[in-house]
Design an enzyme around this catalytic site. Structure first.
Site, short mmCIF file in Angstrom:
data_model
loop_
_atom_site.label_atom_id
_atom_site.label_comp_id
_atom_site.label_asym_id
_atom_site.label_seq_id
_atom_site.Cartn_x
_atom_site.Cartn_y
_atom_site.Cartn_z
N VAL A 22 1.05 -1.49 -0.07
CA VAL A 22 0.12 -0.15 0.07
C VAL A 22 1.02 1.15 -0.52
CG1 VAL A 22 -1.51 1.08 1.76
CG2 VAL A 22 -1.60 -1.15 1.20
N THR A 90 -1.97 -4.16 8.88
CA THR A 90 -3.09 -4.14 11.25
C THR A 90 -2.99 -5.97 10.68
OG1 THR A 90 -4.59 -2.83 9.56
CG2 THR A 90 -2.91 -1.75 11.20
N CYS A 265 -6.94 -8.31 3.55
CA CYS A 265 -7.78 -7.08 3.62
C CYS A 265 -9.32 -7.59 4.27
CB CYS A 265 -7.75 -6.56 2.31
SG CYS A 265 -6.85 -4.63 2.56
N ARG A 336 1.07 -13.54 2.81
CA ARG A 336 0.30 -13.33 3.82
C ARG A 336 -1.59 -13.79 3.60
NH1 ARG A 336 0.95 -7.17 4.79
NH2 ARG A 336 1.31 -7.69 2.80
#
Length: 440
Positions: A22, A90, A265, A336
């Protein structure tokens, strides 16, 4: 708007903290317009960028080599910035609760180097309230400054879609928010420097935080619904794609497909919503159920592979199985929270040997996870089963002749297995050639 004017006139720096999938595209985009610092604590990553290499594949080596972006691991350089964007990951913990460690650490670093009259904008996905209730106190403590008086904050949820060459940073409308009207206008003006699609001004920081969770939870639920249909239709011996093709002839069909839903996400954000809802005494039903279905799809696919091989008289323990794709989505090297990895691990838990082919995955990262090397697509031979889990471009380009070359010579007792999660190939064509074909 003084901050915006000083940024636009290249008097002060804009800084991006966190240069992953990002942060890197955001930083490179701003570097075309204003003086930009790209900060990350990972020295190896920064050195890779300085050498002109882009392991994320989001920007490409050529653009990394030509960018005016200043890469640094020196946190004191942040003192030169008056507009700081936080784009750290996060993730969730093992128990599926939010792991805010990266955003907390970033807030501490920024706080220690925060210049007066700066604006800090968080892009990291969080549950509503994190920016104001967790990050602001850290910034104040570390800087000795007062939010609202000495510095301002905003929130603008990231909308970068890794691996997507159509929906890019500049043509995805950006949600922006600020702690007050003046900050909101400044944040909007800064992002409008790079976002051609324009911005949407959310009425509050909490609304902007919540919008990001809602976007991904909605998509997660819709895919979970299709996954549940696929599992039931499999028992009915009905091809799910045939059902979807028929359903999509109606004007208001949503066009979702079943699949392996992972990544940082959609595979994570719903848990942030679930966590905060439970803190408020509400136990999520729909969102939690959807996440449970999607989290278990890797096991369902692995068990189906085993079943199909047994039905085809293949000795599963001795089978030559190639997993085609290990990243969390197509044309992206990120592994991930990949559900393709779940498929591999479940097969390995039975003592089944697998070989993995992925032309875009990071080879070192894969070897660290599985203690084996990736197989090059040209080296596939004598296969009993090809399991296409990720729709990389290189796999989409394969023809029937390519597939035939990859398989071993078939005996009359056995069938060659093709598992096609993303419907890359024509089922009828492959079945006519004698393959045992299965897709979600």
């Amino acid at each position: 708007m003084e901050v915006f004017e000083r940024i636009r006139e290249k008097i002060d720096f804009l800084a991006v903290v966190g240069l992953g999938y990002v942060g890197l595209p955001v930083a490179v985009a701003f570097a075309k317009k204003v003086k930009t610092l790209g900060f990350d604590i990972n020295e190896e990553k920064i050195n890779t960028y300085k050498r002109g290499m882009d392991p994320t594949h989001e920007i490409g080596n050529e653009k990394i080599q030509s960018t005016a972006l200043e890469f640094t691991t020196d946190p004191t350089r942040l003192k030169e910035a008056k507009f700081i964007i936080v784009a750290v990951p996060t993730p969730v913990n093992g128990d599926k609760t939010p792991n805010l460690t990266p955003v907390v650490n970033a807030s501490q670093i920024i706080g220690r180097n925060l210049a007066r009259d700066s604006i800090v904008v968080f892009e990291s996905t969080v549950y509503p309230g994190v920016t104001e209730d967790i990050c602001v106190p850290i910034l104040e403590k570390e800087s000795g400054l007062v939010c609202g008086k000495d510095f301002k904050i905003g929130y603008s949820p990231e909308r970068v879609n890794p691996g997507d060459r159509v929906h890019k940073l500049e043509n995805i409308r950006k949600i922006v928010s600020g702690m007050d009207e003046e900050t909101l206008d400044t944040v909007a003006a800064v992002y409008e420097l790079i976002i051609e699609a324009g911005v949407y001004k959310a009425p509050s920081i909490k609304v902007a935080e919540a919008a990001k969770l809602a976007e991904n939870a909605q998509r997660d639920i819709n895919i979970a619904f299709m996954n549940e249909l696929a599992m039931v239709y499999d028992r009915m011996e009905i091809n799910t794609k045939d059902v979807i093709d028929a359903m999509n002839t109606k004007w208001n069909a949503l066009g979702f497909y079943p699949g392996l839903v992972g990544g940082h996400c959609i595979g994570v954000d719903p848990y942030y919503f679930i966590y905060q809802a439970e803190l408020l005494g509400y136990h999520s039903q729909i969102i939690a159920a959807g996440r449970k279905i999607n989290d278990n799809m890797g096991i369902f696919v692995a068990e189906t592979m085993i079943k199909r091989m047994i039905q085809s008289d293949i000795n599963v323990k001795k089978a030559n199985i190639f997993i085609m794709g290990i990243t969390f989505k197509e044309n992206c090297p990120d592994m991930r929270n990949s559900k393709a990895m779940d498929v591999c691990k479940h097969l390995i838990s039975y003592g089944i040997q697998v070989k993995v082919v992925d032309p875009v995955a990071d080879k070192a990262e894969f070897k660290k996870n599985f203690a084996m090397d990736l197989v090059d697509i040209k080296d596939i031979s004598n296969a009993d089963c090809l399991a296409f889990l990720v729709a990389h471009r290189q796999f989409e380009n394969l023809g029937s002749a390519d597939l035939e070359r990859m398989f071993k010579r078939r005996s009359h007792q056995t069938q060659q297995i093709i598992i096609d999660i993303r419907n890359l190939f024509l089922r009828k064509e492959l079945e006519a050639k004698g393959y045992s074909y299965w897709s979600l």
